[in-house]
Write a protein that holds these residues in place. Structure first.
Motif, PDB file in Angstrom:
ATOM      1  N   LYS A   6       9.027 109.645  47.189  1.00 29.47           N
ATOM      2  CA  LYS A   6       7.574 109.508  47.339  1.00 29.47           C
ATOM      3  C   LYS A   6       7.150 108.058  47.101  1.00 29.47           C
ATOM      4  CE  LYS A   6       5.975 114.153  46.125  1.00 29.47           C
ATOM      5  NZ  LYS A   6       7.196 114.806  45.686  1.00 29.47           N
ATOM      6  N   THR A   7       6.124 107.620  47.819  1.00 21.98           N
ATOM      7  CA  THR A   7       5.540 106.304  47.580  1.00 21.98           C
ATOM      8  C   THR A   7       4.772 106.340  46.261  1.00 21.98           C
ATOM      9  OG1 THR A   7       3.472 106.844  48.705  1.00 21.98           O
ATOM     10  CG2 THR A   7       5.267 105.982  50.077  1.00 21.98           C
ATOM     11  N   THR A   8       4.427 105.172  45.754  1.00 18.59           N
ATOM     12  CA  THR A   8       3.623 105.110  44.528  1.00 18.59           C
ATOM     13  C   THR A   8       2.304 105.828  44.727  1.00 18.59           C
ATOM     14  OG1 THR A   8       4.621 102.993  43.913  1.00 18.59           O
ATOM     15  CG2 THR A   8       2.514 103.549  42.879  1.00 18.59           C
ATOM     16  N   LEU A  12       0.997 109.114  42.559  1.00 17.43           N
ATOM     17  CA  LEU A  12      -0.290 109.165  41.860  1.00 17.43           C
ATOM     18  C   LEU A  12      -1.099 110.389  42.290  1.00 17.43           C
ATOM     19  CD1 LEU A  12      -1.247 105.386  41.965  1.00 17.43           C
ATOM     20  CD2 LEU A  12      -0.864 106.744  39.890  1.00 17.43           C
ATOM     21  N   LEU A  13      -1.074 110.695  43.572  1.00 15.66           N
ATOM     22  CA  LEU A  13      -1.817 111.860  44.073  1.00 15.66           C
ATOM     23  C   LEU A  13      -1.279 113.158  43.479  1.00 15.66           C
ATOM     24  CD1 LEU A  13      -2.318 110.966  47.851  1.00 15.66           C
ATOM     25  CD2 LEU A  13      -4.067 111.048  46.080  1.00 15.66           C
ATOM     26  N   PHE A  14       0.037 113.311  43.474  1.00 11.53           N
ATOM     27  CA  PHE A  14       0.620 114.542  42.931  1.00 11.53           C
ATOM     28  C   PHE A  14       0.432 114.633  41.421  1.00 11.53           C
ATOM     29  CE2 PHE A  14       2.791 114.706  47.028  1.00 11.53           C
ATOM     30  CZ  PHE A  14       2.734 116.064  47.297  1.00 11.53           C
ATOM     31  N   ALA A  15       0.493 113.488  40.744  1.00 13.98           N
ATOM     32  CA  ALA A  15       0.247 113.481  39.303  1.00 13.98           C
ATOM     33  C   ALA A  15      -1.189 113.881  39.011  1.00 13.98           C
ATOM     34  CB  ALA A  15       0.540 112.095  38.735  1.00 13.98           C
ATOM     35  N   GLY A  38       4.547 106.407  34.990  1.00 16.16           N
ATOM     36  CA  GLY A  38       5.121 105.181  34.440  1.00 16.16           C
ATOM     37  C   GLY A  38       4.368 103.916  34.776  1.00 16.16           C
ATOM     38  N   MET A  39       3.049 104.038  34.951  1.00 16.28           N
ATOM     39  CA  MET A  39       2.221 102.874  35.273  1.00 16.28           C
ATOM     40  C   MET A  39       1.187 102.643  34.188  1.00 16.28           C
ATOM     41  SD  MET A  39       1.373 103.524  39.322  1.00 16.28           S
ATOM     42  CE  MET A  39       0.112 102.245  39.300  1.00 16.28           C
ATOM     43  N   LYS A  40       0.568 101.480  34.217  1.00 19.38           N
ATOM     44  CA  LYS A  40      -0.583 101.184  33.377  1.00 19.38           C
ATOM     45  C   LYS A  40      -1.849 101.602  34.122  1.00 19.38           C
ATOM     46  CE  LYS A  40       1.580  98.928  30.026  1.00 19.38           C
ATOM     47  NZ  LYS A  40       1.595  99.394  28.637  1.00 19.38           N
ATOM     48  N   GLY A  41      -2.840 102.070  33.378  1.00 20.56           N
ATOM     49  CA  GLY A  41      -4.069 102.574  33.977  1.00 20.56           C
ATOM     50  C   GLY A  41      -4.715 101.665  35.009  1.00 20.56           C
ATOM     51  N   VAL A  44      -3.769 101.679  38.826  1.00 16.83           N
ATOM     52  CA  VAL A  44      -4.205 102.751  39.728  1.00 16.83           C
ATOM     53  C   VAL A  44      -5.247 102.227  40.715  1.00 16.83           C
ATOM     54  CG1 VAL A  44      -5.420 104.969  39.851  1.00 16.83           C
ATOM     55  CG2 VAL A  44      -3.677 104.585  38.099  1.00 16.83           C
ATOM     56  N   TYR A  45      -6.060 101.290  40.262  1.00 15.89           N
ATOM     57  CA  TYR A  45      -7.151 100.773  41.096  1.00 15.89           C
ATOM     58  C   TYR A  45      -6.653  99.901  42.247  1.00 15.89           C
ATOM     59  CZ  TYR A  45     -10.136 102.711  37.509  1.00 15.89           C
ATOM     60  OH  TYR A  45     -10.764 103.578  36.650  1.00 15.89           O
ATOM     61  N   ASN A  46      -5.368  99.590  42.250  1.00 18.40           N
ATOM     62  CA  ASN A  46      -4.773  98.921  43.409  1.00 18.40           C
ATOM     63  C   ASN A  46      -4.600  99.892  44.575  1.00 18.40           C
ATOM     64  OD1 ASN A  46      -4.473  96.468  42.017  1.00 18.40           O
ATOM     65  ND2 ASN A  46      -2.475  97.068  41.205  1.00 18.40           N
ATOM     66  N   TYR A  47      -4.648 101.186  44.268  1.00 18.84           N
ATOM     67  CA  TYR A  47      -4.415 102.217  45.281  1.00 18.84           C
ATOM     68  C   TYR A  47      -5.643 103.099  45.532  1.00 18.84           C
ATOM     69  CZ  TYR A  47       0.428 100.988  44.219  1.00 18.84           C
ATOM     70  OH  TYR A  47       1.602 100.302  44.034  1.00 18.84           O
ATOM     71  N   PHE A  48      -6.433 103.341  44.483  1.00 20.68           N
ATOM     72  CA  PHE A  48      -7.574 104.257  44.596  1.00 20.68           C
ATOM     73  C   PHE A  48      -8.766 103.729  43.794  1.00 20.68           C
ATOM     74  CE2 PHE A  48      -3.714 106.829  44.907  1.00 20.68           C
ATOM     75  CZ  PHE A  48      -3.931 107.499  46.105  1.00 20.68           C
TER      76      PHE A  48
END
Length: 202
Positions: A6-8, A12-15, A38-41, A44-48
């Motif tokens: 899965k892509t990052t 994130l979507l499945f999580a 395994g990311m910092k909060g 997430v804003y780089n994607y959504f």
């Protein structure tokens, strides 16, 4: 859920889907979603655009898949010509909505949040009621035109046909261990409907 391949963005979507369905939309933070992959909060804003963007992403990915698998399209309504067709279509759809993990989670999120957030209220109304009723109203109207079932209000008949199953699905969501029993009752309800409303061939 297996994240292999899965892509990052997908991770994130499945999580988000998992956490929203367990804890609720409001109670889940962007930080929790990020940490679960395994990311910092802030990353997430780089994607959504926050939680709303994640939920819209989930909705966008699964909307067409849901319609296709649930088969609530006009062409499928036209393919239902007999009582046997109606039962086969209905039971396949019921089994899918009970067994598909993603659909169950989406339904759970909408059910939990429908009284607090307009977005989820609309999703619950559309996916658990209006889309289904619209489809089966079309089915009932066509079967009436063909002289297969007794003439009455097709919308009311669609409600009578689908409401018991919707209730059974709600029970299943609360008590999944009763799946076999629920499928048996759903089939019996469909058989009773067919016996009551389909016109017997002379």
């Amino acid at each position: 859920m297996n994240n292999a391949g899965k892509t990052t963005r997908d991770k994130l979507l499945f999580a988000a889907l998992d956490l929203f369905s367990k804890n609720g939309y409001d109670a889940t933070t962007v930080e929790e979603i990020a940490n679960s992959v395994g990311m910092k909060g802030p990353n997430v804003y780089n994607y959504f655009k926050g939680k709303k963007g994640l939920m819209e992403g989930i909705d966008s990915i699964f909307k067409e898949s849901y319609k296709e698998k649930m088969r609530f399209k006009e062409g499928n309504a036209e393919s239902i010509q007999t009582a046997e067709d109606l039962k086969k279509f209905s039971m396949k759809t019921i089994r899918y909505t009970l067994n598909d993990d993603i659909i169950r989670k989406l339904r759970r999120i909408a059910t939990m949040e429908q009284y607090k957030i307009d977005y989820f209220r609309g999703k619950a109304s559309a996916n658990q009621h209006s889309n289904i009723i619209q489809f089966f109203t079309s089915v009932m109207a066509r079967l009436m035109e063909q002289g297969k079932i007794k003439k009455c209000d097709p919308h009311i008949l669609a409600l009578m046909y689908t409401a018991p199953v919707s209730q059974l699905i709600q029970i299943y969501d609360r008590e999944p261990e009763r799946k076999r029993e629920i499928l048996k009752i759903a089939e019996a309800q469909i058989d009773l409907f067919i016996d009551t409303y389909f016109i017997k061939e002379q």
